[in-house]
Design a protein around this motif. Structure first.
Motif, PDB file in Angstrom:
ATOM      1  N   LEU A 157       6.851  -9.712   1.443  1.00 24.17           N
ATOM      2  CA  LEU A 157       8.263 -10.037   1.707  1.00 24.17           C
ATOM      3  C   LEU A 157       8.393 -11.291   2.570  1.00 24.17           C
ATOM      4  O   LEU A 157       9.311 -12.095   2.371  1.00 24.17           O
ATOM      5  CB  LEU A 157       8.954  -8.853   2.380  1.00 24.17           C
ATOM      6  CG  LEU A 157       9.194  -7.624   1.501  1.00 24.17           C
ATOM      7  CD1 LEU A 157       9.744  -6.468   2.317  1.00 24.17           C
ATOM      8  CD2 LEU A 157      10.140  -7.962   0.352  1.00 24.17           C
ATOM      9  N   ALA A 158       7.486 -11.460   3.517  1.00 27.46           N
ATOM     10  CA  ALA A 158       7.531 -12.645   4.377  1.00 27.46           C
ATOM     11  C   ALA A 158       7.320 -13.913   3.558  1.00 27.46           C
ATOM     12  O   ALA A 158       8.048 -14.912   3.715  1.00 27.46           O
ATOM     13  CB  ALA A 158       6.481 -12.526   5.483  1.00 27.46           C
ATOM     14  N   ALA A 200       2.501  -0.478   4.428  1.00 28.88           N
ATOM     15  CA  ALA A 200       3.681  -1.157   4.985  1.00 28.88           C
ATOM     16  C   ALA A 200       3.357  -2.606   5.334  1.00 28.88           C
ATOM     17  O   ALA A 200       4.179  -3.507   5.115  1.00 28.88           O
ATOM     18  CB  ALA A 200       4.169  -0.408   6.219  1.00 28.88           C
ATOM     19  N   GLN A 201       2.150  -2.842   5.851  1.00 22.16           N
ATOM     20  CA  GLN A 201       1.754  -4.205   6.203  1.00 22.16           C
ATOM     21  C   GLN A 201       1.633  -5.075   4.959  1.00 22.16           C
ATOM     22  O   GLN A 201       2.038  -6.241   4.960  1.00 22.16           O
ATOM     23  CB  GLN A 201       0.419  -4.180   6.955  1.00 22.16           C
ATOM     24  CG  GLN A 201      -0.052  -5.538   7.457  1.00 22.16           C
ATOM     25  CD  GLN A 201       0.919  -6.159   8.431  1.00 22.16           C
ATOM     26  OE1 GLN A 201       1.477  -5.477   9.294  1.00 22.16           O
ATOM     27  NE2 GLN A 201       1.146  -7.470   8.309  1.00 22.16           N
ATOM     28  N   GLU A 235       0.366   2.660   7.251  1.00 22.01           N
ATOM     29  CA  GLU A 235       0.536   1.394   7.972  1.00 22.01           C
ATOM     30  C   GLU A 235      -0.005   0.227   7.145  1.00 22.01           C
ATOM     31  O   GLU A 235       0.575  -0.857   7.129  1.00 22.01           O
ATOM     32  CB  GLU A 235      -0.179   1.465   9.318  1.00 22.01           C
ATOM     33  CG  GLU A 235       0.429   2.479  10.285  1.00 22.01           C
ATOM     34  CD  GLU A 235      -0.291   2.508  11.610  1.00 22.01           C
ATOM     35  OE1 GLU A 235      -1.265   1.722  11.768  1.00 22.01           O
ATOM     36  OE2 GLU A 235       0.117   3.291  12.484  1.00 22.01           O
ATOM     37  N   ARG A 294       3.264  -4.713   2.120  1.00 20.90           N
ATOM     38  CA  ARG A 294       4.619  -5.025   1.656  1.00 20.90           C
ATOM     39  C   ARG A 294       5.275  -6.078   2.540  1.00 20.90           C
ATOM     40  O   ARG A 294       5.962  -6.981   2.050  1.00 20.90           O
ATOM     41  CB  ARG A 294       5.470  -3.754   1.669  1.00 20.90           C
ATOM     42  CG  ARG A 294       5.098  -2.738   0.598  1.00 20.90           C
ATOM     43  CD  ARG A 294       5.890  -1.465   0.788  1.00 20.90           C
ATOM     44  NE  ARG A 294       5.578  -0.476  -0.238  1.00 20.90           N
ATOM     45  CZ  ARG A 294       5.950   0.800  -0.156  1.00 20.90           C
ATOM     46  NH1 ARG A 294       6.629   1.225   0.911  1.00 20.90           N
ATOM     47  NH2 ARG A 294       5.640   1.643  -1.115  1.00 20.90           N
ATOM     48  N   ALA A 295       5.062  -5.957   3.856  1.00 18.87           N
ATOM     49  CA  ALA A 295       5.668  -6.917   4.791  1.00 18.87           C
ATOM     50  C   ALA A 295       5.145  -8.332   4.546  1.00 18.87           C
ATOM     51  O   ALA A 295       5.909  -9.306   4.596  1.00 18.87           O
ATOM     52  CB  ALA A 295       5.375  -6.481   6.229  1.00 18.87           C
ATOM     53  N   ASN A 296       3.852  -8.465   4.267  1.00 17.28           N
ATOM     54  CA  ASN A 296       3.275  -9.793   4.004  1.00 17.28           C
ATOM     55  C   ASN A 296       3.880 -10.409   2.744  1.00 17.28           C
ATOM     56  O   ASN A 296       4.191 -11.611   2.708  1.00 17.28           O
ATOM     57  CB  ASN A 296       1.760  -9.685   3.845  1.00 17.28           C
ATOM     58  CG  ASN A 296       1.071  -9.302   5.137  1.00 17.28           C
ATOM     59  OD1 ASN A 296       1.610  -9.524   6.224  1.00 17.28           O
ATOM     60  ND2 ASN A 296      -0.128  -8.721   5.037  1.00 17.28           N
TER      61      ASN A 296
END
Length: 470
Positions: free
Chosen positions: A116-117, A109-110, A106, A112-114
């Motif tokens: 990408l955002a 994934a978090q 998690e 990577r998400a930050n």
């Protein structure tokens, strides 16, 4: 750093990075006894202070493979460095190699998400720019490249160009070098050379070309950046810092480009401003200059000038490669040269920049010992020669036979007595003339540039004095 040209090459930052690296390598690292000699001549700490952090990763991974230093300490340093970038996967890979706590999926994934955002936000800011660039790529467009560039400069807000530079930097920090290159190219097209951010774009593009192994384009960017540095209105300390950084980056380019062996000699040895920067800031670069001269048979005329520099700087920097030349051409100590040649092989095998030159270096170094020895002796025993060259007698005899066969040596071998009888080897007047012309050409170019710079500075001072008078 290079996307912020208002703070060019801060020496305090460089020194703190080197001290941090040395702390890991020397204070916290337990050196195996078998690696003590290799560690003594390792230049990674000195080279890294002049490189962008992304350019240091290949050097550090190379050190891990060589196992000169403690693996755990090196991995901790890499983790500390990569944590300052957006390379999330690489960071977690290093943590796994350190056998730290298992990475929470998690958390990964978090992260990577930050990234990408943030990336999507920056891409949205430059959407108008990319829409205009589509016209340049459209094969049916009637506009030529110049007209499109002029239209971009006139219609686009300057903030969009800055956003493109910011996006290029962000992609670079993510390790996405190819996409970063696209935005950097756009910035170079649209920005004026007098723009305060233009220098950062030049440095960034050179870094990307090096990391993507595009050596021809990297050489073009290197030349463009060098011209910019020489013509920009830097202070004396700033231009010295910029040259020192450029010298280290150029070693990566020169040792991977077909013409690099000549270009590194011309730039480091025969451009006074860069030779001065080497002597002042980074005398350890003499290792790479000396290697280039040794492996370049066509530039033997540079040996005399190089040895003068090595002798001048011997109190600040010495290593087996520079000492090999001193033993051979200054002291005529063939036994010392033989021992240093053995050490040179160890140094080259463990140096990221020149490891690819090992075979050529050994071959040419042996040839230099042989040629120098032959100038003193007319008749040489093969056993003695083999000892000087760190070879077995049979190998030495085969090596000499190949030299004679390739018409690079005027000699005969007496197999019964085990002697090599040397013939006269006068240098032809034509060859002497060619070497003189090459040397004078390079020196004339350097002198012309120096005169132009002094004239330009004098003209500027006269202009300032004229306006003060009024």
């Amino acid at each position: 750093l290079f996307f912020s040209p208002n703070k060019p090459c801060d020496l305090s930052t460089c020194r703190s990075r080197e001290q941090f690296f040395i702390k890991f390598l020397w204070e916290n690292v337990k050196l195996p006894l078998k690696s003590a000699t290799m560690a003594k001549f390792d230049l990674t700490a000195k080279n890294c202070q002049y490189l962008d952090r992304h350019l240091t990763f290949p050097l550090l991974e190379f050190l891990l493979q060589k196992k000169i230093f403690d693996q755990t300490s090196l991995l901790k340093f890499i983790l500390e460095t990569v944590s300052k970038t957006n390379m999330v996967d690489y960071k977690h890979d290093i943590r796994e190699r350190l056998a730290m706590d298992k990475v929470n999926p998690e958390e990964l994934a978090q992260g990577r998400a930050n990234v990408l955002a943030t990336l999507k936000e920056l891409q949205a800011e430059v959407a108008p720019l990319m829409k205009c660039m589509e016209e340049l790529k459209n094969p049916d467009s009637t506009k030529d490249s110049k007209s499109v560039i002029n239209a971009l400069q006139q219609t686009l807000d300057y903030d969009i160009i800055l956003s493109a530079q910011k996006l290029a930097k962000y992609l670079y920090e993510c390790g996405n070098y190819n996409d970063s290159l696209s935005y950097l190219y756009v910035c170079m097209l649209v920005m004026e050379p007098n723009d305060k951010n233009y220098l950062g774009v030049l440095w960034g593009k050179l870094a990307v070309e090096i990391l993507t192994l595009n050596w021809q384009t990297a050489l073009e960017d290197l030349t463009r950046l060098r011209d910019f540095i020489e013509n920009y209105n830097f202070t004396s300390i700033q231009v010295l810092q910029q040259r020192a950084w450029l010298i280290h980056w150029s070693v990566l380019v020169f040792y991977n480009h077909g013409k690099g062996r000549d270009l590194i000699i011309d730039m480091f040895l025969y451009k006074p401003q860069y030779l001065n920067a080497i002597q002042t800031m980074c005398p350890h670069i003499l290792r790479y200059l000396a290697t280039a001269v040794i492996i370049n048979r066509g530039r033997r005329n540079a040996l005399k000038d190089l040895i003068k520099v090595i002798q001048q700087e011997s109190y600040t920097y010495r290593d087996p490669i520079t000492e090999f030349l001193e033993h051979l051409y200054v002291n005529f100590d063939f036994e010392g040269a033989r021992k240093k040649l053995h050490e040179c092989q160890t140094v080259i095998v463990n140096d990221f920049f020149i490891i690819g030159c090992l075979t050529e270096f050994v071959e040419n170094a042996r040839l230099m010992i042989f040629e120098t020895f032959c100038r003193i002796h007319q008749c040489i025993t093969i056993g003695m020669l083999a000892e000087k060259l760190n070879m077995k007698p049979d190998e030495a005899e085969c090596w000499i036979v190949n030299l004679i066969r390739n018409a690079r040596l005027d000699a005969k071998i007496d197999s019964k007595l085990g002697h090599v009888v040397m013939g006269t080897q006068p240098l032809s007047p034509y060859q002497q003339l060619v070497e003189k012309i090459d040397s004078l050409s390079v020196r004339s170019e350097a002198l012309t540039l120096l005169v132009e710079r002094k004239h330009k500075a004098k003209t500027q001072e006269a202009g300032e004095g004229h306006w003060k008078y009024y």
